[in-house]
Scaffold this motif. Structure first.
Motif, PDB file in Angstrom:
ATOM      1  N   LEU A  74       0.885  -1.152  -0.056  1.00  0.00           N
ATOM      2  CA  LEU A  74      -0.350   0.045   0.067  1.00  0.00           C
ATOM      3  C   LEU A  74       0.946   1.218  -0.195  1.00  0.00           C
ATOM      4  O   LEU A  74       0.344   2.485  -0.591  1.00  0.00           O
ATOM      5  N   PHE A  75       2.104   1.273   0.618  1.00  0.00           N
ATOM      6  CA  PHE A  75       2.827   2.422   0.600  1.00  0.00           C
ATOM      7  C   PHE A  75       3.445   2.712  -0.871  1.00  0.00           C
ATOM      8  O   PHE A  75       3.622   3.817  -1.141  1.00  0.00           O
ATOM      9  N   ARG A  76       3.272   1.917  -1.741  1.00  0.00           N
ATOM     10  CA  ARG A  76       3.728   1.867  -3.172  1.00  0.00           C
ATOM     11  C   ARG A  76       2.610   2.197  -4.170  1.00  0.00           C
ATOM     12  O   ARG A  76       2.932   2.004  -5.183  1.00  0.00           O
ATOM     13  N   GLN A 268       8.020  -4.099 -10.981  1.00  0.00           N
ATOM     14  CA  GLN A 268       9.042  -3.408  -9.902  1.00  0.00           C
ATOM     15  C   GLN A 268       8.607  -3.285  -8.691  1.00  0.00           C
ATOM     16  O   GLN A 268       9.236  -3.448  -7.453  1.00  0.00           O
ATOM     17  N   SER A 269       7.239  -2.566  -8.595  1.00  0.00           N
ATOM     18  CA  SER A 269       6.748  -2.028  -7.202  1.00  0.00           C
ATOM     19  C   SER A 269       6.341  -3.758  -6.494  1.00  0.00           C
ATOM     20  O   SER A 269       6.583  -3.549  -4.989  1.00  0.00           O
ATOM     21  N   ILE A 274       8.060  -7.030  -1.584  1.00  0.00           N
ATOM     22  CA  ILE A 274       8.426  -8.212  -1.134  1.00  0.00           C
ATOM     23  C   ILE A 274       9.851  -7.798  -0.476  1.00  0.00           C
ATOM     24  O   ILE A 274      10.099  -8.444   1.029  1.00  0.00           O
ATOM     25  N   MET A 275      10.709  -7.220  -1.048  1.00  0.00           N
ATOM     26  CA  MET A 275      12.099  -7.115  -0.402  1.00  0.00           C
ATOM     27  C   MET A 275      11.883  -6.183   0.537  1.00  0.00           C
ATOM     28  O   MET A 275      12.633  -6.171   1.743  1.00  0.00           O
ATOM     29  N   GLY A 276      11.171  -5.174   0.560  1.00  0.00           N
ATOM     30  CA  GLY A 276      11.005  -4.227   1.691  1.00  0.00           C
ATOM     31  C   GLY A 276      10.452  -4.837   3.131  1.00  0.00           C
ATOM     32  O   GLY A 276      10.870  -4.702   3.991  1.00  0.00           O
TER      33      GLY A 276
END
Length: 432
Positions: A74-76, A268-269, A274-276
């Motif tokens: 949701l941040f992205r 990309q997002s 996932i990595m975040g």
């Protein structure tokens, strides 16, 4: 070796490591290893392996990376734009105008994120430019955002609340129930402060209200998916349909669908989210590993028992104990982030609190509020750093702007102590 000397060695080692910039998790582990080497003949490696496995193997903790991932998705997304444009037409007529959007949007995002820093960043990236453009005072923009952003620690699903529940072996679902009403009440108190400030500064508070209020129906429809996601996640827990972990999985699915509907999700997002979540989860787990092993090492010295017996010997009333703990956590928040404060102190604090007769659901809510204060307390306040990066203002200005919100939270702690039913009423009703 006396308990006093043991305490000095543990604390001095820990603060030296933290002071030279060692990661919190690593500092906790190294302090624990030194304590095990000095105070016991038990094999350090075996003890560490057993303790860390026990800390990390809790099924309840599986909700943690899922809620973090939901917030990262949701941040992205375009959620900050949706929240601002959806809430602004309804809140602009209150004294203080669009400053209330900072509080309202933070409360909404907190209910689908669980992270304080993510709440500040998500709401701030939209509201700060919009409010600056309309000539709102910068100290109020920053202050309301830093204070309201702390709601991510209190309003479910709170990541810190999950950690507290696992640490003290309390139901995550009941803790979420206990936190809902206090979270909304604290948001209301922030809005009351804005109203009072606006009325006292009416002569020099002249924002430009050029907001387009047409198509209100469309604005409401924009908010509908977000509100449905909140109801789906929190409602499934409160109704008993889903556990916290199952609700977190539902939240991830809802966040993906919401991002796809806004056409804001790209490959990309998606991979970035996932990595975040992996990085944040790994950081939290590392802190839990270190705190668990440090608690074991401290247990061999008898420090927790000695401290509990010492404080019990003071014959403090429950009210005096809470007053001391409040000051203690505020001071601790000047040096440690909120999550570290929780996991580091519970081995000592939990027995004292239970012995004093406090309801642990109530204490969990109280703890989240005083830990919220650490998010806006220099020099380690995470929200202050986030806002510094977003605004470019110096830490002194941001801290001064945030101070009124700190005082509002202090007042709310007093209210919570005087009216404990704010935290205990909902779990009692829903559990019948």
């Amino acid at each position: 070796m006396s308990e006093a000397l043991s305490i000095i060695i543990f604390l001095s080692t820990l603060f030296v490591l933290l002071g030279i910039g060692v990661w919190v998790g690593a500092a906790l582990l190294l302090t624990a290893i030194l304590g095990m080497a000095l105070f016991t003949s038990a094999p350090i490696g075996d003890s560490m392996a057993v303790t860390i496995w026990g800390e990390q193997s809790s099924w309840t903790l599986t909700a943690l990376p899922l809620f973090i991932w939901m917030g990262e998705i949701l941040f992205r997304s375009k959620l900050s734009e949706t929240l601002f444009r959806g809430l602004a037409p309804f809140l602009r007529r209150l004294p203080g105008g669009l400053l209330h959007v900072n509080v309202g949007a933070s409360a909404v995002f907190a209910a689908i994120s669980g992270s304080s820093a993510a709440t500040v960043a998500t709401v701030g990236k939209m509201s700060i430019p919009e409010l600056q453009q309309r000539n709102y005072p910068e100290h109020m923009i920053i202050g309301t955002l830093s204070g309201a952003g702390t709601l991510g620690l209190l309003i479910p699903p709170s990541i810190s609340m999950i950690i507290f529940g696992v640490t003290v072996n309390e139901s995550i679902s009941k803790l979420f129930m206990a936190a809902m009403i206090p979270g909304l009440c604290l948001a209301l108190m922030f809005m009351i402060y804005i109203v009072i400030w606006a009325k006292l500064n009416r002569a020099r508070f002249n924002p430009v209200e050029d907001l387009d209020v047409s198509h209100l129906g469309r604005r409401v429809l924009d908010l509908a998916p977000v509100l449905l996601l909140i109801i789906g996640v929190i409602g499934s827990i409160y109704s008993g349909i889903a556990t916290a972990t199952e609700a977190a999985a539902l939240g991830v699915l809802g966040a993906i669908l919401l991002s796809l509907s806004q056409r804001s999700m790209t490959w990309q997002s998606f991979t970035d989210s996932i990595m975040g979540s992996v990085r944040t989860t790994a950081m939290i787990m590392f802190i839990l590993m270190g705190a668990g092993f440090l608690s074991l090492a401290m247990g061999f010295t008898g420090i927790p028992r000695a401290l509990a017996e010492t404080i019990e010997g003071w014959k403090l009333s429950p009210l005096a104990l809470i007053a001391i703990l409040t000051v203690f956590y505020i001071i601790l928040g000047c040096f440690l982030d909120g999550l570290s404060s929780i996991v580091l102190t519970m081995a000592v604090i939990e027995p004292m609190v239970r012995a004093a007769g406090f309801d642990m659901l109530w204490f969990g809510v109280y703890l989240m509020i005083v830990v919220e204060m650490a998010q806006i307390t220099p020099p380690i306040g995470f929200n202050l750093f986030v806002l510094q990066g977003m605004t470019g203002r110096d830490m002194g200005f941001i801290s001064k702007a945030s101070f009124p919100m700190f005082l509002v939270m202090c007042v709310f702690v007093v209210i919570l102590v005087m009216v404990p039913g704010l935290a205990t009423w909902l779990p009692e009703v829903l559990s019948k």
